[in-house]
Design a protein around this motif. Sequence first.
Motif, PDB file in Angstrom:
ATOM      1  N   MET A 168     -68.540  -2.183 -92.367  1.00 48.49           N
ATOM      2  CA  MET A 168     -67.806  -2.616 -93.557  1.00 48.49           C
ATOM      3  C   MET A 168     -66.493  -3.290 -93.181  1.00 48.49           C
ATOM      4  SD  MET A 168     -69.323  -1.856 -96.538  1.00 48.49           S
ATOM      5  CE  MET A 168     -68.329  -1.151 -97.851  1.00 48.49           C
ATOM      6  N   GLU A 169     -65.878  -2.871 -92.087  1.00 47.75           N
ATOM      7  CA  GLU A 169     -64.538  -3.326 -91.769  1.00 47.75           C
ATOM      8  C   GLU A 169     -64.433  -4.268 -90.579  1.00 47.75           C
ATOM      9  OE1 GLU A 169     -62.197  -2.758 -93.792  1.00 47.75           O
ATOM     10  OE2 GLU A 169     -63.237  -1.291 -95.033  1.00 47.75           O
ATOM     11  N   CYS A 170     -65.465  -4.354 -89.732  1.00 45.51           N
ATOM     12  CA  CYS A 170     -65.311  -5.086 -88.481  1.00 45.51           C
ATOM     13  C   CYS A 170     -66.637  -5.692 -88.038  1.00 45.51           C
ATOM     14  CB  CYS A 170     -64.778  -4.147 -87.390  1.00 45.51           C
ATOM     15  SG  CYS A 170     -64.327  -4.975 -85.840  1.00 45.51           S
ATOM     16  N   CYS A 171     -66.541  -6.785 -87.260  1.00 46.39           N
ATOM     17  CA  CYS A 171     -67.699  -7.371 -86.597  1.00 46.39           C
ATOM     18  C   CYS A 171     -67.544  -7.140 -85.097  1.00 46.39           C
ATOM     19  CB  CYS A 171     -67.800  -8.860 -86.896  1.00 46.39           C
ATOM     20  SG  CYS A 171     -69.112  -9.699 -85.983  1.00 46.39           S
ATOM     21  N   TYR A 172     -68.487  -6.427 -84.494  1.00 45.11           N
ATOM     22  CA  TYR A 172     -68.482  -6.147 -83.061  1.00 45.11           C
ATOM     23  C   TYR A 172     -69.437  -7.113 -82.374  1.00 45.11           C
ATOM     24  CZ  TYR A 172     -66.222  -1.816 -84.560  1.00 45.11           C
ATOM     25  OH  TYR A 172     -65.366  -0.896 -85.118  1.00 45.11           O
ATOM     26  N   LYS A 210     -60.847 -15.499 -89.986  1.00 46.84           N
ATOM     27  CA  LYS A 210     -59.689 -14.613 -90.176  1.00 46.84           C
ATOM     28  C   LYS A 210     -60.118 -13.199 -90.540  1.00 46.84           C
ATOM     29  CE  LYS A 210     -57.049 -18.587 -91.856  1.00 46.84           C
ATOM     30  NZ  LYS A 210     -56.316 -19.174 -93.007  1.00 46.84           N
ATOM     31  N   ALA A 211     -61.186 -12.766 -89.892  1.00 52.18           N
ATOM     32  CA  ALA A 211     -61.738 -11.438 -90.193  1.00 52.18           C
ATOM     33  C   ALA A 211     -61.641 -10.548 -88.955  1.00 52.18           C
ATOM     34  CB  ALA A 211     -63.189 -11.565 -90.623  1.00 52.18           C
ATOM     35  N   PRO A 212     -61.574  -9.233 -89.150  1.00 51.03           N
ATOM     36  CA  PRO A 212     -61.511  -8.333 -88.003  1.00 51.03           C
ATOM     37  C   PRO A 212     -62.782  -8.418 -87.145  1.00 51.03           C
ATOM     38  CG  PRO A 212     -60.894  -7.197 -90.029  1.00 51.03           C
ATOM     39  CD  PRO A 212     -61.475  -8.510 -90.431  1.00 51.03           C
ATOM     40  N   TYR A 213     -62.594  -8.581 -85.849  1.00 49.01           N
ATOM     41  CA  TYR A 213     -63.728  -8.584 -84.926  1.00 49.01           C
ATOM     42  C   TYR A 213     -63.271  -7.983 -83.600  1.00 49.01           C
ATOM     43  CZ  TYR A 213     -61.778 -12.444 -82.206  1.00 49.01           C
ATOM     44  OH  TYR A 213     -60.975 -13.200 -81.403  1.00 49.01           O
ATOM     45  N   LYS A 214     -64.231  -7.576 -82.784  1.00 49.12           N
ATOM     46  CA  LYS A 214     -63.922  -7.024 -81.470  1.00 49.12           C
ATOM     47  C   LYS A 214     -65.035  -7.393 -80.509  1.00 49.12           C
ATOM     48  CE  LYS A 214     -62.676  -2.741 -79.058  1.00 49.12           C
ATOM     49  NZ  LYS A 214     -62.472  -1.264 -79.192  1.00 49.12           N
ATOM     50  N   ASP A 224     -73.349   2.860 -79.043  1.00 49.38           N
ATOM     51  CA  ASP A 224     -72.856   4.185 -79.415  1.00 49.38           C
ATOM     52  C   ASP A 224     -71.343   4.226 -79.570  1.00 49.38           C
ATOM     53  OD1 ASP A 224     -75.394   5.224 -79.482  1.00 49.38           O
ATOM     54  OD2 ASP A 224     -75.330   6.026 -77.445  1.00 49.38           O
ATOM     55  N   GLU A 225     -70.645   3.208 -79.086  1.00 48.07           N
ATOM     56  CA  GLU A 225     -69.201   3.167 -79.253  1.00 48.07           C
ATOM     57  C   GLU A 225     -68.800   2.898 -80.702  1.00 48.07           C
ATOM     58  OE1 GLU A 225     -67.209   0.656 -76.414  1.00 48.07           O
ATOM     59  OE2 GLU A 225     -68.744   1.045 -74.891  1.00 48.07           O
TER      60      GLU A 225
END
Length: 272
Positions: free
Chosen positions: A112-116, A132-136, A143-144
Motif C-alpha cells: 500500500m505504501e511502497c514499491c520494492y 514521486k512515489a515511495p520506492y526502494k 521475506d524482507e
Amino acid sequence: MYNILFSDLDETLLDQNGQVPEINQRAIEAMQKKNKLFVIATGRSYNMIYDIQKQVHTYNCEKQYSLCFNGGLVIENKGNHVLYFKGLDKKDARILFDEGQKRGLCMLVFTMECCYIFNADAYEVERKKNQKAPYKVMDGDLDEIQEDIAKMLLMKRDMDYLRDLKASVEPKLAGHVALSFSSNRYMECNAAGVSKGAGLAFLCDYLQIPVSEAIAIGDNYNDISMIQKAGLGACVASSHADIKQTADYVCEKDYAEGAVAEVIEKFMGGVK
C-alpha cells in the motif's frame, strides 16, 4: 446516458511525458460540471497518481474515486479512504518471486505504501522517481517485506517471453492469481478475482450507478475486463488488434492526441 467514465492511464489518458493532455483536461472538467464522474483505473498505487489526480480535479476530493492495483484497491480520494482491498497471498507471491529470481527478471512488488524493486532495471527506477512515489531498490529476499503485498510486476521487454512465462507459472499458482499484461513489458500479478472490470463493478454498485451507465477506456490486456464490463467499452487508436476486437468503440485518436476527450465528446455530451 453515461454518467461515469473509467480511464486507464499509460497509453490511454496520459501523453508520452506522463501528463494529461490539455484537450483531455478540458473535456474531463466539462463532464464533471455536468455531475458525471471521472475515475482513474490504474495498475499503480494511490500514492503514484497524485499529480494526475490534480490534473483531472479529483485529488483529495470527497465523492471522487480511483481504482488502483488493477482494481485490487478502490478508494475515495479524500484521505485515500479505502473502500475495497484484496492483495496477493504471501505463498503465491513467493512462487512468483522465485520464478522471477530464477530468470533474472526485474520485479516490482507493491504494498500500500511502497514499491520494492528487485533486480532493478534503470528505466523502472527512473520511472518511480518521476512518479514521486515511495520506492526502494532491494538486494535481498521477498521475506524482507513485512507489509501486505498488493500486487507484483515481472518485467521483460519481450511479450512472447512473458506469454511463455505466464503459461509456465500458472499451473504452480492453482488459480489463486490473476495474470495479465500491460505496457508491452509487464506481467501483472494480482489476487484471483481482481481486475479493473471487477473494480468497476464494485464501485458502480457502491455508488448505485448501473454498469450500463459506465464507460471504460483503455489500451492493453489488463484493460480488457473493464472494457467488456462497462456499458460502453472503448480503446485508443494504437491499441492491440485483439483489444480493439473487445471494444464497442475504437477511437480515431491516439492517447497523446486526446482519445479520452474524443470519447467524452462523442458519448457524454461534449465540452460545451
